[in-house]
Design a protein around this motif. Structure first.
Motif, PDB file in Angstrom:
ATOM      1  N   THR A   1     -10.244 -29.306  31.666  1.00 50.80           N
ATOM      2  CA  THR A   1      -9.829 -27.910  31.788  1.00 50.80           C
ATOM      3  C   THR A   1      -8.527 -27.646  31.049  1.00 50.80           C
ATOM      4  OG1 THR A   1      -8.478 -28.149  33.804  1.00 50.80           O
ATOM      5  CG2 THR A   1     -10.850 -27.782  34.087  1.00 50.80           C
ATOM      6  N   VAL A   2      -8.380 -26.382  30.662  1.00 46.62           N
ATOM      7  CA  VAL A   2      -7.089 -25.818  30.278  1.00 46.62           C
ATOM      8  C   VAL A   2      -6.741 -24.791  31.341  1.00 46.62           C
ATOM      9  CG1 VAL A   2      -5.837 -24.415  28.596  1.00 46.62           C
ATOM     10  CG2 VAL A   2      -7.424 -26.189  27.809  1.00 46.62           C
ATOM     11  N   ARG A   3      -5.556 -24.898  31.915  1.00 50.20           N
ATOM     12  CA  ARG A   3      -5.145 -23.981  32.984  1.00 50.20           C
ATOM     13  C   ARG A   3      -3.988 -23.095  32.531  1.00 50.20           C
ATOM     14  NH1 ARG A   3      -6.958 -25.522  38.402  1.00 50.20           N
ATOM     15  NH2 ARG A   3      -8.360 -27.292  38.172  1.00 50.20           N
ATOM     16  N   LYS A   4      -4.010 -21.876  33.032  1.00 46.36           N
ATOM     17  CA  LYS A   4      -2.919 -20.931  32.836  1.00 46.36           C
ATOM     18  C   LYS A   4      -2.160 -20.810  34.147  1.00 46.36           C
ATOM     19  CE  LYS A   4      -1.926 -16.068  31.819  1.00 46.36           C
ATOM     20  NZ  LYS A   4      -2.526 -14.724  31.602  1.00 46.36           N
TER      21      LYS A   4
ATOM     22  N   LEU B   1      -3.379 -28.819  22.438  1.00 43.39           N
ATOM     23  CA  LEU B   1      -3.253 -27.449  22.950  1.00 43.39           C
ATOM     24  C   LEU B   1      -2.257 -26.704  22.074  1.00 43.39           C
ATOM     25  CD1 LEU B   1      -4.000 -25.499  25.319  1.00 43.39           C
ATOM     26  CD2 LEU B   1      -2.004 -26.399  26.519  1.00 43.39           C
ATOM     27  N   ALA B   2      -2.573 -25.472  21.728  1.00 43.93           N
ATOM     28  CA  ALA B   2      -1.667 -24.643  20.935  1.00 43.93           C
ATOM     29  C   ALA B   2      -1.765 -23.201  21.398  1.00 43.93           C
ATOM     30  CB  ALA B   2      -1.999 -24.753  19.442  1.00 43.93           C
ATOM     31  N   TYR B   3      -0.712 -22.448  21.102  1.00 45.59           N
ATOM     32  CA  TYR B   3      -0.626 -21.050  21.560  1.00 45.59           C
ATOM     33  C   TYR B   3      -0.135 -20.185  20.408  1.00 45.59           C
ATOM     34  CZ  TYR B   3       1.425 -16.975  23.952  1.00 45.59           C
ATOM     35  OH  TYR B   3       1.775 -15.707  24.341  1.00 45.59           O
ATOM     36  N   ALA B   4      -0.771 -19.009  20.243  1.00 49.26           N
ATOM     37  CA  ALA B   4      -0.315 -17.996  19.287  1.00 49.26           C
ATOM     38  C   ALA B   4       0.114 -16.777  20.084  1.00 49.26           C
ATOM     39  CB  ALA B   4      -1.433 -17.633  18.308  1.00 49.26           C
ATOM     40  N   PRO B   5       1.327 -16.278  19.874  1.00 52.35           N
ATOM     41  CA  PRO B   5       1.830 -15.149  20.679  1.00 52.35           C
ATOM     42  C   PRO B   5       1.037 -13.875  20.407  1.00 52.35           C
ATOM     43  CG  PRO B   5       3.335 -15.672  18.876  1.00 52.35           C
ATOM     44  CD  PRO B   5       2.308 -16.756  18.904  1.00 52.35           C
ATOM     45  N   PRO B   6       1.214 -12.879  21.265  1.00 57.55           N
ATOM     46  CA  PRO B   6       0.478 -11.614  21.101  1.00 57.55           C
ATOM     47  C   PRO B   6       0.675 -11.010  19.716  1.00 57.55           C
ATOM     48  CG  PRO B   6       1.552 -11.683  23.241  1.00 57.55           C
ATOM     49  CD  PRO B   6       2.039 -12.876  22.481  1.00 57.55           C
TER      50      PRO B   6
ATOM     51  N   ASP C   1      -2.831 -10.141  23.934  1.00 56.76           N
ATOM     52  CA  ASP C   1      -2.354 -11.099  24.925  1.00 56.76           C
ATOM     53  C   ASP C   1      -2.162 -12.502  24.336  1.00 56.76           C
ATOM     54  OD1 ASP C   1      -2.349  -9.292  27.130  1.00 56.76           O
ATOM     55  OD2 ASP C   1      -4.532  -9.413  27.162  1.00 56.76           O
ATOM     56  N   GLY C   2      -2.400 -12.661  23.044  1.00 59.72           N
ATOM     57  CA  GLY C   2      -2.234 -13.955  22.412  1.00 59.72           C
ATOM     58  C   GLY C   2      -3.512 -14.788  22.430  1.00 59.72           C
ATOM     59  N   LEU C   3      -3.452 -15.962  21.796  1.00 58.80           N
ATOM     60  CA  LEU C   3      -4.578 -16.888  21.713  1.00 58.80           C
ATOM     61  C   LEU C   3      -4.147 -18.269  22.181  1.00 58.80           C
ATOM     62  CD1 LEU C   3      -5.989 -16.132  18.126  1.00 58.80           C
ATOM     63  CD2 LEU C   3      -7.074 -15.487  20.284  1.00 58.80           C
ATOM     64  N   ILE C   4      -5.087 -19.030  22.740  1.00 60.33           N
ATOM     65  CA  ILE C   4      -4.885 -20.451  22.958  1.00 60.33           C
ATOM     66  C   ILE C   4      -5.977 -21.205  22.203  1.00 60.33           C
ATOM     67  CG2 ILE C   4      -3.691 -20.361  25.175  1.00 60.33           C
ATOM     68  CD1 ILE C   4      -6.437 -20.981  26.498  1.00 60.33           C
ATOM     69  N   ALA C   5      -5.628 -22.381  21.734  1.00 63.24           N
ATOM     70  CA  ALA C   5      -6.595 -23.267  21.088  1.00 63.24           C
ATOM     71  C   ALA C   5      -6.494 -24.622  21.770  1.00 63.24           C
ATOM     72  CB  ALA C   5      -6.302 -23.410  19.599  1.00 63.24           C
ATOM     73  N   ALA C   6      -7.634 -25.256  21.991  1.00 64.06           N
ATOM     74  CA  ALA C   6      -7.658 -26.560  22.650  1.00 64.06           C
ATOM     75  C   ALA C   6      -8.714 -27.437  21.995  1.00 64.06           C
ATOM     76  CB  ALA C   6      -7.953 -26.412  24.146  1.00 64.06           C
TER      77      ALA C   6
ATOM     78  N   LYS D   1      -9.583 -19.222  22.287  1.00 60.58           N
ATOM     79  CA  LYS D   1      -9.909 -18.212  23.292  1.00 60.58           C
ATOM     80  C   LYS D   1      -8.761 -17.221  23.420  1.00 60.58           C
ATOM     81  CE  LYS D   1     -12.539 -17.847  27.528  1.00 60.58           C
ATOM     82  NZ  LYS D   1     -13.194 -18.540  28.648  1.00 60.58           N
ATOM     83  N   GLN D   2      -9.118 -15.971  23.656  1.00 58.74           N
ATOM     84  CA  GLN D   2      -8.095 -14.959  23.872  1.00 58.74           C
ATOM     85  C   GLN D   2      -7.515 -15.119  25.269  1.00 58.74           C
ATOM     86  OE1 GLN D   2      -8.825 -10.960  22.281  1.00 58.74           O
ATOM     87  NE2 GLN D   2     -10.871 -11.650  21.672  1.00 58.74           N
ATOM     88  N   VAL D   3      -6.195 -15.107  25.351  1.00 60.13           N
ATOM     89  CA  VAL D   3      -5.528 -15.251  26.642  1.00 60.13           C
ATOM     90  C   VAL D   3      -5.948 -14.114  27.562  1.00 60.13           C
ATOM     91  CG1 VAL D   3      -3.300 -15.274  27.819  1.00 60.13           C
ATOM     92  CG2 VAL D   3      -3.575 -16.477  25.639  1.00 60.13           C
ATOM     93  N   GLY D   4      -6.303 -14.458  28.792  1.00 60.49           N
ATOM     94  CA  GLY D   4      -6.693 -13.453  29.771  1.00 60.49           C
ATOM     95  C   GLY D   4      -8.174 -13.166  29.826  1.00 60.49           C
ATOM     96  N   SER D   5      -8.942 -13.684  28.862  1.00 62.57           N
ATOM     97  CA  SER D   5     -10.388 -13.446  28.910  1.00 62.57           C
ATOM     98  C   SER D   5     -11.001 -14.257  30.042  1.00 62.57           C
ATOM     99  CB  SER D   5     -11.035 -13.803  27.573  1.00 62.57           C
ATOM    100  OG  SER D   5     -10.816 -15.164  27.264  1.00 62.57           O
TER     101      SER D   5
END
Length: 785
Positions: free
Chosen positions: A37-40, A66-71, A77-82, A92-96
């Motif tokens: 899992t990836v958890r927020k 794991l990586a993050y792109a800001p909004p 809401d930004g992106l995460i990549a795993a 994946k889009q953050v918050g989806s």
């Protein structure tokens, strides 16, 4: 804030090691774990800090990167990549919602993905992995825009320095600097072992350096972007896994030695000990200057210098007590040497002795005869208790000795029938993953065993506590018999003749990849290409096609050795493989490769005037230096898997000349370790086919083919590519060569001179020091006498 960091919050939720962290702002934290899992984590209350977690991404295997792109305007809401064991990069889009499909699923790697980074503008993702490959992906298009090449081993770390420079950390001990379009700019030498991680340093940093790097040589090295060394930070006593930078320029590091350390002006100014062995990840919040660690005890811990964000006194005290109760094996405390308790100072040393540096260790013999371990805190000027040294009290009633050290367990590991078992030592206080990694590295075994060995250790030591016996619980049946001996799955080099490896008689398959993710990617790509107007009526997949492909998931899961594909399923995949843009074909050819083991696949694809090999060739899948090198990897695997059935072997036999000509360019210049291994396996299967007593193989034509194949094998063995270092793949090629030599005395004598020269060259390769490689080489020499 300039005081010491103290515990701010303890986040529990992951069920396995926490492997990666990003800490974009004071409200939000993301974590990736071996629990798939990836958890927020979202801050819900500030005093004391409380976080609520949700699962942002669920995979089928563990995550490493794991990586993050800001909004941005496109992604508010930004992106995460795993990425991880599944070999896919999930975006994946953050918050989806959890049950929504990833925004993008990037398929191209042939092995475990270890590290990820977004470009500064968030439009690209850079990924690296065990396959020695580094890809630059366009987030929107979902395709590879560049490949950063030249790595001589697994890639463990990536850092986007700015809009121009990308840095990679490699197991070949090198740091490489590229531009984001793939141009190699510089190779930086200096590390004496595997390089794992980076952090970018602010302008006018006290060190004068531009970035820091660290890894298995246990030191942090400081560099200019041109590769000039600006200093070394020493203090850690084990592998360094992760680095971060604080807003004030302090460097933060996490290590296998149980500590997170903070560095300033060339010195460690604080050491934070954890009640866990491996501190896999550390990250810093740019807004607050707080830091977060992820560890092998499945726990995330946040630390702050601001008293307003520190945990209540009871929580801090509980954390400190957990460190004090930590059991430290004597062999670990003394670096494997005999632990001389009688030579240690008494408890008065804690008052009379001062440490020379932050994090210095001191062992004390207490009045009751026990031994405690302490670390010096430079900021408080005192020794802090970090644990009790234990000796002779493991999970067993008595310790087991191995190579002069004592362990709770010493397992027997059967790698090959008829050969002495290898020894795997293990203590209950260490991580099974670390023990598995140490065992594989020590014995030069392929990392494909990593997860299997670690899980086996966990299963056979589950629930072990100090003072327990080392026998399995009564309800646990040892799947490997009463010897508690582990036998890994077939690595593709089984011997059917006792201790001898030659000739090989068992064909090898390569069945890799997650079918569900592959089919999802094909459906997603089909829609994207249609929406972009890039497909015509001939190259489009209809709703019936995608429905039929989704049914393949169940077929491949229930019957991987013969999934019985239908005409419609194969036809849909062949459209994608031959008609789509080459960058978008990887998933389809990967699924076709899985299907090639089935006789029905062979009859569908080779029943007319052309065979599947003709179709692969006309689709350009064997072209070198194509946009997606893994098209060729999966095409090679498809040829390998044809040997699983009688009908498939007939096609492979009939198309021998065509197939060997198509793959021959890869023998002299393999483009990746996965490609090298697939070709090695193909040559092994062809050697087994030629050495068989099939009636269709007349002696003269068989020897003529064997000569052609042997020359190709020699080319592969003598190539100087950095991708040709995997001992398992080298073993397969040598088995192919040795199997051909069993065709007869005349053939052996004709090939003797050339083969002897090839063996001499192979003996100079790093992988040749592997025991099984040495043994098969000796058998080949015996054949030549």
């Amino acid at each position: 804030m300039t005081g010491d960091f103290k515990l701010s919050a303890t986040l529990r939720g992951h069920e396995e090691d926490v492997r990666a962290l990003v800490y974009p702002n004071r409200q939000t934290l993301f974590s990736a774990s071996r629990d798939n899992t990836v958890r927020k984590w979202q801050l819900t209350a500030p005093k004391p800090p409380v976080y609520d977690d949700t699962i942002a991404l669920q995979g089928s295997h563990w995550f490493n990167g794991l990586a993050y792109a800001p909004p941005s305007k496109a992604y508010p809401d930004g992106l995460i990549a795993a990425g991880g064991r599944e070999t896919f990069v999930f975006v994946k889009q953050v918050g989806s919602p959890l049950d929504t499909d990833p925004h993008r699923m990037l398929i191209g790697h042939a092995g475990n993905i270890t590290c990820l980074a977004f470009s500064e503008d968030g439009s690209k993702i850079i990924s690296g992995g065990w396959d020695s490959q580094v890809f630059v992906w366009d987030v929107e298009e979902g395709n590879v825009t560049a490949e950063l090449t030249g790595h001589g081993g697994p890639v463990w770390g990536i850092m986007v320095y700015d809009a121009k420079f990308v840095l990679t950390a490699c197991a070949d001990k090198m740091i490489r600097v590229f531009d984001i379009n793939g141009k190699s700019l510089k190779t930086i030498k200096g590390h004496t072992d595997v390089v794992r991680c980076f952090c970018k340093l602010p302008t006018s940093h006290w060190s004068g350096a531009a970035f820091a790097s660290a890894g298995n040589d246990e030191v942090i090295r400081l560099w200019t972007i041109d590769g000039a060394s600006m200093g070394v930070l020493e203090g850690h006593t084990a592998y360094i896994y992760s680095l971060a930078i604080l807003p004030n320029g302090d460097i933060v590091s996490s290590s296998e030695d149980r500590t997170v350390r903070i560095w300033r002006d060339g010195q460690s100014i604080q050491t934070i000990t954890h009640p866990a062995i491996s501190l896999w990840a550390v990250a810093a919040c740019g807004e607050t200057g707080d830091i977060v660690s992820g560890a092998s005890d499945n726990i995330i811990r946040i630390f702050s210098r601001d008293p307003e964000r520190q945990a209540d006194a009871e929580t801090v005290r509980s954390f400190e007590e957990s460190n004090k109760m930590y059991a430290i094996p004597a062999e670990t405390a003394s670096q494997g040497q005999p632990f001389q308790k009688e030579n240690l100072p008494g408890p008065e040393a804690l008052q009379t002795q001062s440490g020379e540096r932050d994090g210095q260790q001191l062992f004390v013999r207490e009045n009751d005869g026990s031994v405690t371990a302490h670390l010096w805190s430079a900021s408080t000027g005192q020794w802090n208790l970090i644990g009790t040294v234990v000796s002779g009290e493991g999970s067993g009633g008595s310790k087991k000795e191995y190579n002069g050290k004592e362990y709770d367990y010493v397992f027997d590991i059967d790698i090959e029938d008829g050969k002495p078992a290898l020894k795997l030592p293990y203590n209950s206080t260490e991580s099974p993953w670390d023990a598995a990694k140490r065992f594989l590295e020590t014995n030069e075994l392929p990392m494909s065993y990593y997860e299997q060995v670690a899980n086996w250790i966990s299963d056979n030591t589950k629930g072990a506590k100090l003072g327990q016996t080392d026998q399995p619980a009564p309800h646990q049946q040892d799947p490997w018999g009463t010897e508690r001996r582990y036998r890994p799955g077939d690595a593709g080099h089984s011997s059917s003749s006792g201790e001898r490896k030659l000739p090989q008689r068992t064909y090898v398959n390569i069945l890799e990849g997650n079918a569900q993710n592959g089919i999802n990617k094909i459906a997603e790509t089909s829609k994207q290409l249609k929406d972009a107007g890039k497909l015509d009526a001939i190259s489009s997949l209809g709703d019936d096609d995608t429905t039929a492909l989704h049914a393949l998931v169940d077929q491949l899961t229930k019957s991987p050795q013969d999934p019985h594909p239908t005409d419609g399923q194969v036809a849909a995949l062949m459209i994608a493989v031959s008609k789509w843009p080459r960058q978008q074909r990887v998933a389809a050819i990967a699924i076709l490769a899985r299907l090639a083991v089935s006789p029905s696949f062979v009859s569908i694809t080779s029943s007319g005037d052309t065979t599947i090999i003709d179709n692969l060739s006309s689709a350009g899948l064997f072209a070198q230096k194509q946009e997606t090198a893994n098209n060729a990897v999966h095409a090679l695997r498809l040829l390998v898997n044809l040997f699983a059935s009688d009908s498939g072997r007939l096609i492979a036999d009939g198309e021998f000349d065509k197939a060997t000509k198509l793959v021959r360019p890869f023998a002299s210049e393999p483009e990746s370790p996965a490609q090298y291994k697939a070709l090695a396996t193909l040559y092994l299967n062809y050697a087994i086919l030629l050495a068989s007593s099939a009636p269709s193989n007349e002696s003269a034509s068989r020897e003529a083919r064997a000569k052609v194949l042997l020359i190709d094998i020699a080319t592969l063995l003598e190539c100087e590519s950095p991708h040709a270092s995997d001992p398992d793949a080298l073993f397969r090629v040598l088995c192919a060569l040795g199997t051909l030599l069993t065709l007869g005395e005349n053939f052996r004598q004709a090939m003797k001179s050339g083969v002897s020269g090839t063996l001499h060259f192979v003996g100079t390769k790093p992988g040749a020091q592997n025991q099984k490689v040495e043994e098969v080489m000796q058998e080949i020499r015996d054949e030549l006498r």
